[in-house]
Design an enzyme around this catalytic site. Structure first.
Site, mmCIF file in Angstrom:
data_model
loop_
_atom_site.group_PDB
_atom_site.id
_atom_site.type_symbol
_atom_site.label_atom_id
_atom_site.label_comp_id
_atom_site.label_asym_id
_atom_site.label_seq_id
_atom_site.Cartn_x
_atom_site.Cartn_y
_atom_site.Cartn_z
ATOM 1 N N TRP A 121 -15.831 -43.637 -23.527
ATOM 2 C CA TRP A 121 -16.724 -42.607 -24.036
ATOM 3 C C TRP A 121 -16.083 -41.522 -24.755
ATOM 4 C CZ3 TRP A 121 -16.745 -37.204 -23.178
ATOM 5 C CH2 TRP A 121 -18.063 -36.828 -23.588
ATOM 6 N N HIS A 122 -14.595 -41.333 -24.523
ATOM 7 C CA HIS A 122 -14.090 -40.208 -25.269
ATOM 8 C C HIS A 122 -13.637 -40.656 -26.745
ATOM 9 C CE1 HIS A 122 -13.468 -38.397 -21.454
ATOM 10 N NE2 HIS A 122 -13.114 -37.454 -21.855
ATOM 11 N N GLY A 123 -13.430 -42.061 -26.842
ATOM 12 C CA GLY A 123 -13.253 -42.318 -28.204
ATOM 13 C C GLY A 123 -13.184 -43.952 -28.295
#
Lengths: 475, 263
Positions: free
Chosen positions: A338-340
């Site tokens: 989700w962060h990247g």
């Protein structure tokens, strides 16, 4: 005069190189225009919602251009499907509609955020040339997609009733203080406040201003300043001595906290000024004595979202120890992704998952240790080292760079570099000392500082804000 | 309503103070710290494509015929001691130039002065100090990115540029222009007018992938930028030196000195 008007129009138009942030001057100029109109419309609920929605969409347009239309479409789609879910009496249909909504939301997110990552991996597997797709990532899409999913799931599970009007739902989804960088707000927490539409008290307004001030200090002054040195270390892996590299790692650990929690503070503060309470997102995370506690203090809105909408639906801890570990790991892997869209984020999330598993497994033994300052200090230090080293993988451009940086920090250490380092980078050291000192304080003390600010005379508040505004330009 | 009125007044006065400070012509210092000014008035009053009134013959921008001195000259193949000074753009440029230095047998000493400008370097003799310390026989300067939007830049900064060049004295040099992300108010023309033919590399007009701040090129883009500069130094500059292209990547400079932003 024409130049002046042209320049104003230019400033108000979408500029991909200059997205509107809470720490930039333009936002505060616009907020000065926004605030009196909002105050006048506050008790005319529908008009107020239309006005705030328009401002939120404009805010999003300033950051992501015409992608604000995507936000409108997503909200419309969710709202229609949520009503269809609420109307349907067949469990199968309700489930089908919920999955349809989730699929639509995740498809949009997947296309914009992960398409190139998927194509890149596919090309690597089949050995063909990777030609990146020309896709621009709309700002904040990860945040509002999670809000939209939780809303639909909550409607499906009868935790909330769907909003009566699309306007109400669009207001919730696009509420500008939390739109581009969170916190991820739950509908069951936010919508009742919107329905009550209570006026912001003096205490709320100035508590909000206090949070904005704290946020600006953290983000625009400390994080942006210490980033200059940290970037130097991370942009030239292996190019610095052991102590310098170690300081770069510690610097980034503090930078990411100040950057992210500072922006969250500003978002929560601005919402509070408008009369809406958003839940805390950070609670001095580097005070944590273990990795489980860290995730209860770091990006709380995300970790609780992952717990409620991924970990628990996967089975949580209800199916035995092994399954609990697997659920933990799967949740953190997804949290990392989700962060990247890169393997380094997956690795980062996965390692946190492993950390959580190890802590869970060791907990019965750890609980038997005596609760002394020494064990507390050792626990904090161990957690801090683990978290800091993983931040290197999060920040570095590649696994190779991360390995070089960590290797350099532990092999090239030379104590004779300490004094020249402090002499040369005095301001950096002072800022680091400030943020480390902050982590030695108790949350109650910070609350007391806020209360002092709220009760302080108006002139004192003004002085603090003016000094801060000027300092913001000087750093 | 009442808390909003007092909050609005507070915000309005703070904004007025920041804008008012910008309008004060002289620098403002508190306890010896010079306060940076905002750019509200600048942004709203500057012509979008403002240019300065330099005589045409004083500029050496690339769309004009190449002066005699910039035509190919045989490169000096001796190992050099290179001094690279400038602002935060060196973060990206210096590691790549270090790779060139390593590959071609040169020494590289870099001095990064964060947030520095021609004014910061020109009003002190730090550059002369570094020349004395490192004894370079080639100087590379990268300055100008922090003064793209300064009004009346010619009158304000010309003597500082002169002073920087005086400190370099007779040492061969190259000045890398700023990687414009917006039209500047004349810094490129000012540097072009003050430097000798074949010593100014105009970066304006090049494409850069930018970092999150929208100003600095990404690490990869900065490497490509340095590659362009190195190619130009070898083929077109007034003082070509040996800069054969190394494998992609960066290296460590002989020394990196970091100076904190000037207060």
């Amino acid at each position: 005069m024409t130049t002046f008007i042209d320049n104003i129009l230019h400033q108000l138009a979408f500029d991909p190189a200059n997205p509107m942030l809470f720490s930039c001057g333009l936002f505060w100029v616009l907020f000065l225009v926004f605030l009196p109109v909002y105050a006048m419309l506050k008790h005319r609920r529908t008009q107020m919602m239309i006005f705030v929605l328009a401002f939120s969409l404009y805010f999003y347009y300033k950051s992501s251009g015409l992608f604000f239309m995507l936000l409108v479409c997503t909200s419309l789609c969710d709202w229609l499907l949520s009503h269809a879910i609420a109307r349907s009496h067949s469990r199968r249909n309700r489930r089908l509609l919920m999955w349809l909504s989730i699929t639509i939301s995740l498809s949009v997110l997947g296309y914009f955020k992960y398409a190139n990552f998927i194509v890149w991996n596919w090309c690597a597997i089949v050995g063909s040339n990777f030609q990146p797709l020309d896709i621009i990532l709309p700002v904040g899409i990860s945040f509002y997609t999670f809000q939209s999913i939780s809303y639909v799931v909550d409607v499906y599970k009868h935790r909330i009733e769907p909003t009566h009007s699309w306007l109400e739902y669009a207001f919730y989804l696009s509420f500008f203080p939390q739109l581009v960088a969170g916190p991820i707000v739950r509908a069951d927490y936010f919508l009742p406040q919107l329905r009550d539409n209570r006026s912001a008290s003096r205490e709320m307004v100035y508590s909000g201003l206090w949070l904005v001030i704290v946020g600006i200090v953290k983000k625009a002054i400390i994080a942006d300043y210490i980033a200059q040195y940290n970037d130097l270390v991370f942009s030239n892996p292996g190019g610095y001595g052991g102590f310098e590299t170690l300081m770069g790692i510690l610097g980034y650990t503090m930078q990411i906290y100040c950057d992210f929690s500072g922006y969250s503070d500003m978002a929560i503060g601005i919402a509070l000024i408008l009369g809406f309470r958003l839940s805390d997102n950070f609670r001095l995370p580097y005070q944590s004595q273990n990795i489980t506690e860290f995730w209860r203090r770091w990006h709380i809105s995300l970790s609780s979202w992952l717990r409620d909408y991924i970990y628990i639906p996967l089975g949580g801890n209800r199916h035995g120890r092994t399954r609990t570990y697997i659920n933990n790991l799967a949740t953190m892997l997804l949290g990392g992704l989700w962060h990247g869209a890169a393997w380094k984020f997956v690795f980062w999330g996965g390692m946190h998952g492993v950390g959580l598993m190890v802590h869970k497994a060791m907990k019965p033994r750890l609980d038997r240790l005596p609760d002394t300052w020494l064990t507390r200090a050792a626990s904090r230090a161990l957690t801090m080292v683990f978290v800091s080293l993983l931040w290197v993988f999060f920040r570095a451009d590649s696994f190779g760079d991360a390995a070089t940086i960590i290797g350099c920090a532990f092999t090239g250490f030379d104590a004779s570099h300490i004094v020249p380092f402090i002499a040369e980078r005095g301001t950096w050291c002072v800022m680091m000392a400030v943020i480390i000192a902050l982590h030695t304080l108790r949350l109650e003390w910070l609350e007391s500082a806020k209360q002092w600010f709220v009760r302080a005379p108006w002139a004192v508040k003004l002085l603090i804000f003016v000094v801060l505004s000027i300092s913001n330009h000087s750093f | 309503m009442k808390p909003y009125i007092s909050l609005w007044l507070l915000l309005a006065i703070a904004l007025a103070a920041v804008v008012g400070m910008e309008l004060v012509a002289c620098p403002i210092e508190i306890f010896g710290v010079e306060l940076q000014k905002s750019t509200f008035v600048d942004v709203l009053s500057t012509e979008p494509a403002a240019t300065c009134n330099l005589p045409v013959e004083a500029t050496t921008l690339p769309d004009e015929p190449m002066p005699e001195a910039t035509k190919p000259i045989e490169p000096d193949t001796m190992p050099k001691s290179i001094l690279f000074i400038g602002d935060s753009m060196l973060e990206g440029l210096s590691p790549r130039l270090a790779a060139y230095a390593k590959h071609n047998g040169h020494r590289l000493n870099s001095v990064i002065w964060y947030s520095s400008t021609t004014e910061v370097w020109g009003e002190c003799d730090k550059l002369a100090g570094f020349v004395k310390k490192f004894h370079p026989d080639y100087v590379v300067v990268c300055l100008g990115a922090n003064e793209l939007f300064v009004r009346d830049i010619i009158t304000k900064r010309a003597h500082y540029v002169d002073n920087i060049l005086n400190q370099i004295d007779t040492i061969p040099y190259v000045w890398i222009g700023p990687p414009n992300w917006k039209k500047d108010t004349g810094i490129n023309q000012l540097i072009a007018s003050k430097t000798k033919p074949g010593t100014f590399f105009l970066s304006d007009g090049m494409h850069f992938d930018r970092a999150k701040d929208g100003a600095h090129p990404t690490r990869r883009s900065a490497e490509l930028w340095m590659d362009s500069v190195a190619s130009w130094v070898t083929l077109h500059s007034a003082h070509p030196i040996k800069l054969a292209k190394p494998a992609p990547g960066t290296a460590r400079a002989t020394s990196v000195t970091v100076l904190q932003p000037k207060k």
